[in-house]
Motif scaffolding. Structure first.
Motif, PDB file in Angstrom:
ATOM      1  N   THR A  18       0.814  -1.219   0.000  1.00  0.00           N
ATOM      2  CA  THR A  18       0.000   0.000   0.000  1.00  0.00           C
ATOM      3  C   THR A  18       0.843   1.262   0.000  1.00  0.00           C
ATOM      4  O   THR A  18       0.310   2.353  -0.174  1.00  0.00           O
ATOM      5  N   THR A  23       2.170   2.891   2.416  1.00  0.00           N
ATOM      6  CA  THR A  23       1.760   3.812   3.481  1.00  0.00           C
ATOM      7  C   THR A  23       2.327   3.353   4.824  1.00  0.00           C
ATOM      8  O   THR A  23       2.514   2.164   5.064  1.00  0.00           O
ATOM      9  N   GLY A  44       1.833   4.443   9.138  1.00  0.00           N
ATOM     10  CA  GLY A  44       1.069   5.216  10.103  1.00  0.00           C
ATOM     11  C   GLY A  44       1.979   5.870  11.134  1.00  0.00           C
ATOM     12  O   GLY A  44       2.971   5.277  11.553  1.00  0.00           O
ATOM     13  N   PHE A  77       0.288   8.447   7.207  1.00  0.00           N
ATOM     14  CA  PHE A  77      -0.982   8.811   7.832  1.00  0.00           C
ATOM     15  C   PHE A  77      -0.688   9.209   9.277  1.00  0.00           C
ATOM     16  O   PHE A  77      -0.151   8.409  10.038  1.00  0.00           O
ATOM     17  N   CYS A 119      -1.982  10.298  13.068  1.00  0.00           N
ATOM     18  CA  CYS A 119      -3.142  10.197  13.959  1.00  0.00           C
ATOM     19  C   CYS A 119      -2.792  10.782  15.320  1.00  0.00           C
ATOM     20  O   CYS A 119      -1.743  10.455  15.880  1.00  0.00           O
ATOM     21  N   TYR A 166      -7.111   4.063  16.614  1.00  0.00           N
ATOM     22  CA  TYR A 166      -6.335   4.477  15.442  1.00  0.00           C
ATOM     23  C   TYR A 166      -5.445   3.348  14.933  1.00  0.00           C
ATOM     24  O   TYR A 166      -5.272   3.187  13.720  1.00  0.00           O
ATOM     25  N   ARG A 175      -7.558   1.144  12.928  1.00  0.00           N
ATOM     26  CA  ARG A 175      -7.891   1.773  11.651  1.00  0.00           C
ATOM     27  C   ARG A 175      -6.715   1.709  10.672  1.00  0.00           C
ATOM     28  O   ARG A 175      -6.892   1.455   9.478  1.00  0.00           O
ATOM     29  N   LEU A 176      -5.503   1.969  11.194  1.00  0.00           N
ATOM     30  CA  LEU A 176      -4.317   1.934  10.342  1.00  0.00           C
ATOM     31  C   LEU A 176      -4.082   0.528   9.796  1.00  0.00           C
ATOM     32  O   LEU A 176      -3.745   0.350   8.612  1.00  0.00           O
ATOM     33  N   ALA A 221      -6.337  -1.711   9.359  1.00  0.00           N
ATOM     34  CA  ALA A 221      -7.390  -1.987   8.383  1.00  0.00           C
ATOM     35  C   ALA A 221      -7.064  -1.363   7.025  1.00  0.00           C
ATOM     36  O   ALA A 221      -7.453  -1.887   5.979  1.00  0.00           O
ATOM     37  N   ARG A 222      -6.305  -0.257   7.054  1.00  0.00           N
ATOM     38  CA  ARG A 222      -5.877   0.388   5.812  1.00  0.00           C
ATOM     39  C   ARG A 222      -4.633  -0.279   5.221  1.00  0.00           C
ATOM     40  O   ARG A 222      -4.105   0.156   4.219  1.00  0.00           O
ATOM     41  N   ARG A 223      -4.152  -1.304   5.912  1.00  0.00           N
ATOM     42  CA  ARG A 223      -3.011  -2.095   5.466  1.00  0.00           C
ATOM     43  C   ARG A 223      -1.741  -1.277   5.361  1.00  0.00           C
ATOM     44  O   ARG A 223      -0.980  -1.380   4.398  1.00  0.00           O
ATOM     45  N   VAL A 224      -1.501  -0.414   6.377  1.00  0.00           N
ATOM     46  CA  VAL A 224      -0.215   0.285   6.404  1.00  0.00           C
ATOM     47  C   VAL A 224       0.899  -0.751   6.541  1.00  0.00           C
ATOM     48  O   VAL A 224       0.687  -1.863   7.033  1.00  0.00           O
TER      49      VAL A 224
END
Length: 330
Positions: free
Chosen positions: A60, A62, A64, A94, A96, A108, A111-112, A114-117
């Motif tokens: 990804t 990305t 966090g 990202f 947070c 957080y 969430r991170l 889940a975003r596959r950081v």
């Protein structure tokens, strides 16, 4: 308009899916079909999207950054340093803000993930050991400008003790031997280490004065120190805010900075250091370097290298300004 994969597929006479597989070296197909797609891409000047390629490979691009520093005083320089290192790999950050709330922090992190950081940097506004965010996460984690109580984690923090040593040596080099020290609360590791760094080089004139991280305490502390050591030649302060308050009291007492008393702060917080009169010599914690080192560790682990552990310090730097120039002879 830039050339798209649809244009390449049309030129090669294949479907978009076949063109995508051919360009990314995936799937099974006739060699002449793959060659036709690659030739069409070259002819049209097609450039694959790195992010799209990464997603096909399960990436990804990305990372966090989870911070408890609501004001951004420390976390933003750390983030900028991390971005400089990650940017070379086209990786985005990202950020947070947990507001020092463990429940918010856990939210957080979920969430991170889940975003596959591909990694997480945990940062804050103080170096006191804190609970880690866990050992069973699917991505590497590094702590920057804060440290985990778990020795299996890697924590990157400033060299507060070394910074205190630098301040003391600089003042001695300018001819000041009688050095006072006014700093923050003794319960803070940073305050204790900065004081210890001074003691490693020179015995402070009078007792080390622990108080608060504020200009008001700087004013009060300077009053106490001047009564106890009237002939003090220099004052090393545990923060730039404290130094600003000390400078005010010295001015009110008719003591010139730096001719009568040299002054050194800590943090290199430019609004404070440059706003001081005269501009303040100070110790820079190298927050950008801390973020860069943390990000480089993540990049190394993401590339398959073993994760490091323990606590690493990043050297502080001395920023010399007018408040410590060599005293003028009468």
């Amino acid at each position: 308009m830039p050339t798209t994969i649809k244009d390449v597929a049309a030129a090669a006479g294949v479907s978009v899916g076949t063109a995508s597989k051919a360009l990314n070296g995936l799937g099974r197909m006739r060699e002449d079909t793959r060659a036709r797609v690659l030739a069409a891409a070259r002819q049209l000047g097609f450039r694959p999207n790195p992010l799209a390629q990464g997603l096909l490979a399960g990436r990804t691009f990305t990372v966090g950054l989870v911070s408890s520093d609501s004001f951004g005083r420390f976390s933003i320089p750390v983030m900028l340093g991390a971005e400089d290192a990650l940017g070379a790999g086209q990786i985005s950050v990202f950020m947070c803000d947990t507001r020092d709330d463990p429940i918010r922090e856990r939210h957080y992190i979920e969430r991170l993930l889940a975003r596959r950081v591909e990694g997480i940097i945990v940062t804050g506004r103080r170096t006191e050991p804190r609970a880690g965010i866990g050992q069973n996460l699917p991505v590497p984690v590094v702590y920057a400008m804060t440290q985990s109580v778990d020795e299996r984690d890697l924590s990157i923090i400033p060299d507060d003790r070394g910074g205190g040593e630098q301040a003391a040596r600089h003042l001695l080099a300018t001819g000041r031997a009688k050095i006072g020290h006014i700093t923050g609360p003794e319960r803070f590791q940073a305050a204790r280490l900065r004081a210890q760094g001074l003691r490693d080089v020179v015995e402070p004139a009078g007792e080390v004065l622990f108080g608060e991280w504020s200009e008001e305490w700087g004013r009060q502390g300077a009053d106490i120190l001047l009564r106890a050591v009237p002939d003090v030649e220099a004052i090393f302060c545990g923060s730039d805010q404290i130094a600003r308050g000390v400078a005010e009291t010295l001015r009110e007492r008719g003591r010139r900075v730096p001719d009568d008393v040299a002054l050194v702060g800590f943090d290199n917080w430019e609004p404070m250091a440059l706003g001081c009169r005269p501009p303040l010599t100070t110790i820079d914690m190298s927050l950008g370097d801390i973020g860069r080192v943390a990000a480089e560790h993540l990049l190394n682990v993401m590339a398959g290298q073993p994760a490091e552990s323990g606590v690493r310090t990043v050297p502080a730097g001395l920023v010399i300004r007018e408040s410590t120039r060599v005293a003028q002879l009468p």
